[in-house]
Design a protein around this motif. Structure first.
Motif, PDB file in Angstrom:
ATOM      1  N   VAL A  81      28.756  36.799  43.163  1.00 51.79           N
ATOM      2  CA  VAL A  81      28.797  38.308  42.742  1.00 51.79           C
ATOM      3  C   VAL A  81      29.871  39.142  42.802  1.00 51.79           C
ATOM      4  O   VAL A  81      30.184  39.806  42.433  1.00 51.79           O
ATOM      5  N   THR A  82      29.860  38.881  40.603  1.00 53.90           N
ATOM      6  CA  THR A  82      30.409  39.561  39.768  1.00 53.90           C
ATOM      7  C   THR A  82      30.577  40.584  38.948  1.00 53.90           C
ATOM      8  O   THR A  82      30.723  40.709  38.609  1.00 53.90           O
ATOM      9  N   ASN A 122      44.756  41.737  43.561  1.00 51.35           N
ATOM     10  CA  ASN A 122      43.839  41.861  43.986  1.00 51.35           C
ATOM     11  C   ASN A 122      42.300  41.124  44.407  1.00 51.35           C
ATOM     12  O   ASN A 122      41.600  41.605  44.074  1.00 51.35           O
ATOM     13  N   GLY A 123      42.599  40.001  43.335  1.00 52.72           N
ATOM     14  CA  GLY A 123      41.606  39.227  42.924  1.00 52.72           C
ATOM     15  C   GLY A 123      40.577  38.585  41.832  1.00 52.72           C
ATOM     16  O   GLY A 123      40.389  37.470  41.916  1.00 52.72           O
ATOM     17  N   PHE A 124      41.574  39.804  41.218  1.00 47.79           N
ATOM     18  CA  PHE A 124      40.609  39.512  39.548  1.00 47.79           C
ATOM     19  C   PHE A 124      41.216  38.452  38.596  1.00 47.79           C
ATOM     20  O   PHE A 124      42.259  38.268  38.715  1.00 47.79           O
ATOM     21  N   ASP A 138      33.104  43.554  25.408  1.00 45.70           N
ATOM     22  CA  ASP A 138      32.094  42.238  25.929  1.00 45.70           C
ATOM     23  C   ASP A 138      33.115  40.764  26.453  1.00 45.70           C
ATOM     24  O   ASP A 138      31.848  40.533  26.535  1.00 45.70           O
ATOM     25  N   LYS A 139      33.907  40.761  26.241  1.00 51.81           N
ATOM     26  CA  LYS A 139      35.034  39.808  27.097  1.00 51.81           C
ATOM     27  C   LYS A 139      34.445  39.582  28.149  1.00 51.81           C
ATOM     28  O   LYS A 139      33.987  38.988  28.808  1.00 51.81           O
ATOM     29  N   ALA A 140      34.534  41.438  28.394  1.00 48.91           N
ATOM     30  CA  ALA A 140      35.340  41.315  30.187  1.00 48.91           C
ATOM     31  C   ALA A 140      33.047  41.379  30.631  1.00 48.91           C
ATOM     32  O   ALA A 140      33.473  41.007  31.907  1.00 48.91           O
ATOM     33  N   ALA A 141      32.586  42.450  29.806  1.00 47.85           N
ATOM     34  CA  ALA A 141      31.063  42.328  30.181  1.00 47.85           C
ATOM     35  C   ALA A 141      30.845  40.512  30.323  1.00 47.85           C
ATOM     36  O   ALA A 141      30.183  40.348  31.726  1.00 47.85           O
ATOM     37  N   SER A 196      29.208  35.948  34.219  1.00 48.59           N
ATOM     38  CA  SER A 196      29.885  34.156  34.000  1.00 48.59           C
ATOM     39  C   SER A 196      30.598  34.233  35.812  1.00 48.59           C
ATOM     40  O   SER A 196      30.534  33.082  35.838  1.00 48.59           O
ATOM     41  N   GLY A 197      30.933  35.825  37.053  1.00 49.29           N
ATOM     42  CA  GLY A 197      31.171  34.591  37.870  1.00 49.29           C
ATOM     43  C   GLY A 197      33.050  34.438  37.823  1.00 49.29           C
ATOM     44  O   GLY A 197      33.037  33.878  39.036  1.00 49.29           O
TER      45      GLY A 197
END
Length: 737
Positions: free
Chosen positions: A208-209, A243-245, A288-291, A296-297
């Protein structure tokens, strides 16, 4: 360049009434600004690199800045600077078709209102022109100074920092196919909850990202530099990665600066127009890239680095807040508005794109404008014990029902920071499993479980309350001692529920292991002062603390809570085996009347014990037995739902969106509590007894919690606080003689 228009020309779009300054067309408007880039029937731009899309995104950013400053300037009050520094990011999200936007920052409210105005959402509350937008900003029944659940198109309230991510994660969990961006300021990034709550959530729900933090890195907080203002770009990226990003998209305005601005944070509105477009394009492409990454997970963050106050009246922390001197007539406000002024044609292009984006106005499209379908629970199989039967653990009796609810409703979630087993509700874990990456049957844990256990009350309360606000059923469990750390967001949600324009399940809590049971742990585990918090919240009209006296009562209380809407229901009960003193019917009546008579013996004079809690009934029954031998009559009344015991005018019940006007009448109050003397007894804060003390005309007194201490037993701890049969008996005799 600009002309003042105190009287709107008939050629102007109607919604522009109230705009003070219009500008000439920006360069190349006739090439890139004549036709809306979001075509009729479409919900987003076709490509983030399309020159028309880039140009019109810049127009949208300037429109947002203009409205934000003019609206706040109309009242010389409010917060324009923070939102202004990320206007390109918000505009990019909208142009890309994303409108389920949340904010961590209550100070971004005027910017969000401007966005809701542009896409016509505010027409649902009668705001159709800029003049009306100005008139109703920071006014009652208008646009509150900070975001509220009352505003059309706004997904979640915003005020206290450290909360926005909970709403975004809650929405993402319930709607896996949609993006939920939320803006977070670098000033608020210091709140410890933000990163830790997202990290735990990502561990529990790795797929759930579809929530997207949008960090507004502008170098300043409310009144000074932000604590992260000296971080390098590499350090900030490493911080999020640490922190996991998995994906960090950073767009730095300084990379496009052609005006030699000093410092690491610059104002893009000062660039040449060509470079402004290049910066806007970078934001649009990066967003757009971030979205796409988030959907996409990949756990993703978008960072826009731009000086606070970019494009408004001041820069840095000085742009944060307007003061009485910052009126629309003040030269510095006039100058700032004129610099951002758009042509009438540009305003129309911005408006058309805004209302088409995302498939229509946010007020008609975002997830919180619709009630989430709920699973049918049917009739819960309550199990009634005989009065006087073997003592039972109330929390365990409720836990059995919680497991049944979770098995019928797969959206249902239980949260607990300190462990369900320690609270007598291991049966919840057994039925629903702790959501954990490590499968272990001994500890009832497995991926996909419905019990969420971060070691943070804020994260527990945040996800549970956030999910309830978004339309799902939840239960937040806690030790009464520690729950205070999660209450700020719970209170935010209950307040929002009181003004929501839709129904949503009440946010329900179970607070166990009350202070009286925690003797050996000492005062660190003895904080029943929390009940004073709820006592004050009762006056809001939609908060109902419940105090079931036994294992029968708690089942009826929970069943009732599940059927309520838009309320905060607080169930407090012990995890110790305690006597069965009431029937189901008595609690059903007690939920309506506020209290129920458990015991009555006639005598020469009558002492009434008004008791909150379950353990506290033990010394009261002992005192009653002695008083009866002295010929003194006794009534023991168990207070189950104290909110019902207020008088209607004591609370704001009639201001709530799902009003509950159930209050005990004066005649019925006198029948329950009338006597020669009244003694209120609680193991928590005396404030919870206020409804009874306000209305009783008897000679009266109260016995309540004073402070914690280390003791070997609950009885010894009650004695330390004066809650003994001897003390109650002595005071009762004094009052009737």
């Amino acid at each position: 360049m600009t002309v003042a228009t105190s009287k709107a020309s008939s050629a102007l779009p109607n919604f522009c009434e109230g705009i003070q300054y219009f500008g000439e067309a920006l360069p190349n408007f006739e090439t890139y600004g004549v036709k809306p880039v979001i075509e009729s029937g479409q919900s987003a731009i076709a490509s983030p690199t399309d020159p028309n899309a880039v140009y019109q995104t810049l127009l949208a950013a300037d429109a947002l800045r203009y409205l934000t400053l003019q609206v706040t300037g109309s009242k010389a009050s409010g917060h324009p600077g923070g939102f202004a520094s990320q206007a390109e990011a918000y505009a990019a999200l909208v142009m890309l078709g994303h409108k389920n936007i949340i904010t961590e920052v209550g100070h971004h409210a005027p910017g969000f209102y401007s966005a809701m105005f542009l896409d016509r959402s505010l027409e649902d509350m009668g705001i159709s022109t800029v003049q009306q937008l100005r008139d109703r900003f920071r006014e009652k029944h208008g646009l509150l100074g900070h975001l509220s659940g009352y505003i059309p198109g706004i997904l979640a309230p915003a005020g206290p920092l450290g909360q926005g991510q909970h709403f975004a994660m809650s929405a993402a969990l319930l709607h896996r196919d949609k993006l939920f961006p939320f803006t977070v300021g670098d000033g608020g990034l210091g709140e410890p909850y933000i990163m830790s709550s997202m990290a735990h959530f990502n561990t529990a729900y790795p797929t759930v990202t579809n929530f997207l933090p949008v960090l507004v890195w502008n170098g300043y907080s409310q009144e000074h530099h932000s604590m992260v203002s000296l971080k390098t770009n590499a350090e900030m990226i490493a911080y999020w990665q640490g922190n996991g990003f998995a994906e960090v998209v950073l767009v730095n305005a300084k990379d496009f600066d052609d005006q030699n601005q000093a410092g690491e944070y610059v104002d893009s509105t000062a660039f040449s127009f060509e470079n402004r477009l290049e910066f806007t394009k970078a934001v649009l492409v990066g967003m757009d890239k971030a979205a796409r990454s988030a959907l996409s997970g990949k756990l993703t963050v978008f960072i826009i680095k731009q000086l606070k106050g970019a494009g408004v009246h001041a820069l840095g922390a000085k742009s944060h807040n307007l003061y009485p001197k910052d009126t629309l007539d003040a030269p510095h406000i006039v100058t700032a508005l004129q610099k951002r002024a758009l042509s009438a044609a540009a305003w129309q292009i911005v408006r058309t794109n805004a209302e088409r984006a995302g498939g229509g106005p946010a007020a008609k499209t975002v997830v919180t404008e619709f009630e989430l379908p709920l699973a049918d629970l049917g009739e819960l199989p309550l199990e009634e014990y005989k009065v006087g039967a073997v003592p039972q653990v109330a929390t365990t009796a409720m836990g059995r029902l919680v497991g049944i609810v979770g098995n019928k409703d797969k959206n249902f979630l239980v949260t607990n920071a300190d462990g369900n087993e320690a609270s007598g509700i291991a049966n919840i874990n057994q039925a629903l499993k702790i959501n954990h990456p490590t499968t272990d049957d001994l500890y009832n844990q497995a991926p996909g479980g419905q019990v969420y256990e971060p070691l943070s009350e804020d994260a527990c309360a945040g996800l549970a309350a956030g999910l309830s606000l978004m339309g799902a059923r939840t239960l937040w469990c806690s030790y009464e001692s520690f729950a205070i750390n999660g209450l700020p967001i719970w209170q935010t949600v209950t307040q929002a529920m009181a003004e929501l324009r839709r129904q949503t399940p009440s946010t329900i809590t179970l607070f166990t292991a009350g202070a009286l049971e925690q003797g050996r742990n000492g005062w660190t585990h003895q904080r029943p002062e929390i009940e004073a918090y709820f006592a004050s919240l009762m006056r809001t009209g939609n908060v109902f603390p419940l105090f079931p006296p036994d294992a029968n009562s708690i089942q009826v209380c929970y069943d009732w809570a599940l059927q309520t809407k838009n309320k905060g229901i607080v169930i407090t009960a012990s995890k110790s085996p305690l006597p069965i003193r009431s029937t189901f019917a008595q609690t059903e009546k007690g939920l309506i009347d506020g209290a129920v008579l458990l015991h009555e013996v006639a005598g020469g004079k009558t002492v009434v014990f008004a008791v909150i809690g379950d353990l506290t009934l033990i010394p009261v029954f002992e005192a009653a037995a002695f008083l009866e031998t002295e010929g003194i009559g006794v009534k023991i009344v168990s207070i189950i739902n104290p909110r019902r015991l207020y008088r209607p005018h004591d609370t704001a019940w009639d201001t709530c969106s799902e009003p509950d006007n159930g209050f005990l009448s004066d005649a019925d109050f006198e029948q329950l509590f009338g006597g020669d003397a009244l003694i209120g007894v609680t193991g928590g804060a005396a404030a919870m007894l206020e409804p009874i003390m306000l209305r009783s005309n008897s000679k009266r007194d109260s016995f309540a919690w004073k402070r914690g201490e280390t003791t070997a037993s609950a009885g010894e701890l009650m004695a330390f606080n004066g809650l003994t049969a001897e003390a109650l008996t002595k005071r009762a005799i004094e009052l009737v003689h």
